[in-house]
Motif scaffolding. Structure first.
Motif, mmCIF file in Angstrom:
data_model
loop_
_atom_site.group_PDB
_atom_site.id
_atom_site.type_symbol
_atom_site.label_atom_id
_atom_site.label_comp_id
_atom_site.label_asym_id
_atom_site.label_seq_id
_atom_site.Cartn_x
_atom_site.Cartn_y
_atom_site.Cartn_z
ATOM 1 N N ASN A 233 15.827 -30.665 9.110
ATOM 2 C CA ASN A 233 14.816 -30.293 8.129
ATOM 3 C C ASN A 233 13.431 -30.567 8.679
ATOM 4 N N ILE A 234 12.586 -29.575 8.536
ATOM 5 C CA ILE A 234 11.204 -29.747 8.955
ATOM 6 C C ILE A 234 10.357 -29.577 7.708
ATOM 7 N N ASP A 235 9.610 -30.598 7.380
ATOM 8 C CA ASP A 235 8.734 -30.526 6.226
ATOM 9 C C ASP A 235 7.418 -29.901 6.664
ATOM 10 N N ALA A 236 7.059 -28.842 5.999
ATOM 11 C CA ALA A 236 5.796 -28.167 6.302
ATOM 12 C C ALA A 236 4.804 -28.539 5.222
ATOM 13 N N PRO A 237 3.558 -28.481 5.526
ATOM 14 C CA PRO A 237 2.567 -28.773 4.500
ATOM 15 C C PRO A 237 2.641 -27.712 3.398
ATOM 16 N N ILE A 238 2.526 -28.131 2.176
ATOM 17 C CA ILE A 238 2.618 -27.233 1.034
ATOM 18 C C ILE A 238 1.248 -26.617 0.802
ATOM 19 N N LEU A 239 1.232 -25.274 0.881
ATOM 20 C CA LEU A 239 -0.032 -24.576 0.707
ATOM 21 C C LEU A 239 -0.211 -24.119 -0.733
ATOM 22 N N PHE A 240 0.874 -24.076 -1.482
ATOM 23 C CA PHE A 240 0.790 -23.715 -2.894
ATOM 24 C C PHE A 240 1.779 -24.579 -3.650
ATOM 25 N N PRO A 241 1.520 -24.822 -4.933
ATOM 26 C CA PRO A 241 2.300 -25.810 -5.684
ATOM 27 C C PRO A 241 3.629 -25.265 -6.229
ATOM 28 N N TYR A 242 4.514 -24.810 -5.369
ATOM 29 C CA TYR A 242 5.839 -24.343 -5.773
ATOM 30 C C TYR A 242 6.893 -25.055 -4.955
ATOM 31 N N ASP A 243 7.973 -25.341 -5.608
ATOM 32 C CA ASP A 243 9.151 -25.809 -4.892
ATOM 33 C C ASP A 243 9.683 -24.591 -4.126
ATOM 34 N N PRO A 244 10.069 -24.718 -2.857
ATOM 35 C CA PRO A 244 10.541 -23.556 -2.091
ATOM 36 C C PRO A 244 11.682 -22.794 -2.782
ATOM 37 N N LYS A 245 12.620 -23.496 -3.388
ATOM 38 C CA LYS A 245 13.718 -22.800 -4.076
ATOM 39 C C LYS A 245 13.186 -21.996 -5.258
ATOM 40 N N GLN A 246 12.264 -22.583 -6.015
ATOM 41 C CA GLN A 246 11.672 -21.884 -7.159
ATOM 42 C C GLN A 246 10.852 -20.681 -6.677
ATOM 43 N N PHE A 247 10.147 -20.839 -5.569
ATOM 44 C CA PHE A 247 9.355 -19.759 -5.004
ATOM 45 C C PHE A 247 10.241 -18.576 -4.642
ATOM 46 N N TRP A 248 11.348 -18.816 -3.915
ATOM 47 C CA TRP A 248 12.239 -17.729 -3.496
ATOM 48 C C TRP A 248 12.953 -17.099 -4.682
ATOM 49 N N GLN A 249 13.273 -17.900 -5.692
ATOM 50 C CA GLN A 249 13.871 -17.331 -6.902
ATOM 51 C C GLN A 249 12.884 -16.373 -7.583
ATOM 52 N N SER A 250 11.623 -16.778 -7.621
ATOM 53 C CA SER A 250 10.590 -15.921 -8.217
ATOM 54 C C SER A 250 10.436 -14.629 -7.428
ATOM 55 N N ILE A 251 10.428 -14.724 -6.116
ATOM 56 C CA ILE A 251 10.306 -13.538 -5.268
ATOM 57 C C ILE A 251 11.490 -12.601 -5.495
ATOM 58 N N ARG A 252 12.706 -13.155 -5.521
ATOM 59 C CA ARG A 252 13.905 -12.331 -5.754
ATOM 60 C C ARG A 252 13.840 -11.632 -7.114
ATOM 61 N N GLN A 253 13.382 -12.353 -8.130
ATOM 62 C CA GLN A 253 13.264 -11.775 -9.470
ATOM 63 C C GLN A 253 12.251 -10.634 -9.490
ATOM 64 N N ILE A 254 11.133 -10.833 -8.832
ATOM 65 C CA ILE A 254 10.106 -9.787 -8.763
ATOM 66 C C ILE A 254 10.662 -8.548 -8.065
ATOM 67 N N ILE A 255 11.391 -8.746 -6.981
ATOM 68 C CA ILE A 255 11.984 -7.616 -6.255
ATOM 69 C C ILE A 255 12.979 -6.882 -7.133
ATOM 70 N N ARG A 256 13.835 -7.627 -7.839
ATOM 71 C CA ARG A 256 14.815 -6.988 -8.743
ATOM 72 C C ARG A 256 14.104 -6.148 -9.806
ATOM 73 N N GLU A 257 13.038 -6.701 -10.392
ATOM 74 C CA GLU A 257 12.283 -5.978 -11.420
ATOM 75 C C GLU A 257 11.638 -4.713 -10.848
ATOM 76 N N GLU A 258 11.104 -4.804 -9.659
ATOM 77 C CA GLU A 258 10.458 -3.645 -9.033
ATOM 78 C C GLU A 258 11.490 -2.560 -8.721
ATOM 79 N N ILE A 259 12.654 -2.956 -8.246
ATOM 80 C CA ILE A 259 13.714 -1.978 -7.959
ATOM 81 C C ILE A 259 14.169 -1.315 -9.251
#
Length: 105
Positions: A7-33
């Motif tokens: 595991n490599i911890d990267a500096p957080i540039l925005f206040p999202y948990d990575p899992k929550q961020f990817w879930q949001s991205i997936r949801q947005i993609i599903r809605e757009e499709i």
């Protein structure tokens, strides 16, 4: 950074948990499709209600229908097998005339 681990911890540039961020991205993609599928482009239809055949055919369409070249079509015109109908600068053939060639009596 974690030492010795995968595991490599990267500096957080925005206040999202990575899992929550990817879930949001997936949801947005599903809605757009889903939206894109709803708004499919419709091609205009040139059909006339009650008309069961195409009344006019272009030279290329007649060539495809009979599997012949344009030269053959023009030869048929010269010999009276097909009658061309000119509309502006285009040449068309009537469905009835094509039917006569398809089913010689």
């Amino acid at each position: 950074m974690n030492d010795g681990g995968n595991n490599i911890d990267a500096p957080i540039l925005f206040p999202y948990d990575p899992k929550q961020f990817w879930q949001s991205i997936r949801q947005i993609i599903r809605e757009e499709i889903a939206n894109a599928e709803k708004v499919k482009t419709t091609h205009p239809t040139y059909e006339t209600p009650g008309l069961t055949y195409k009344p006019l055919y272009k030279v290329a369409e007649v060539c495809d229908l009979f599997h012949v070249t344009k030269t053959t079509i023009y030869d048929w015109i010269r010999h009276g097998k097909l009658k061309p109908y000119k509309i502006r600068s285009r040449v068309y053939f009537l469905w009835q005339d094509i039917q006569k060639l398809l089913r010689p009596d």
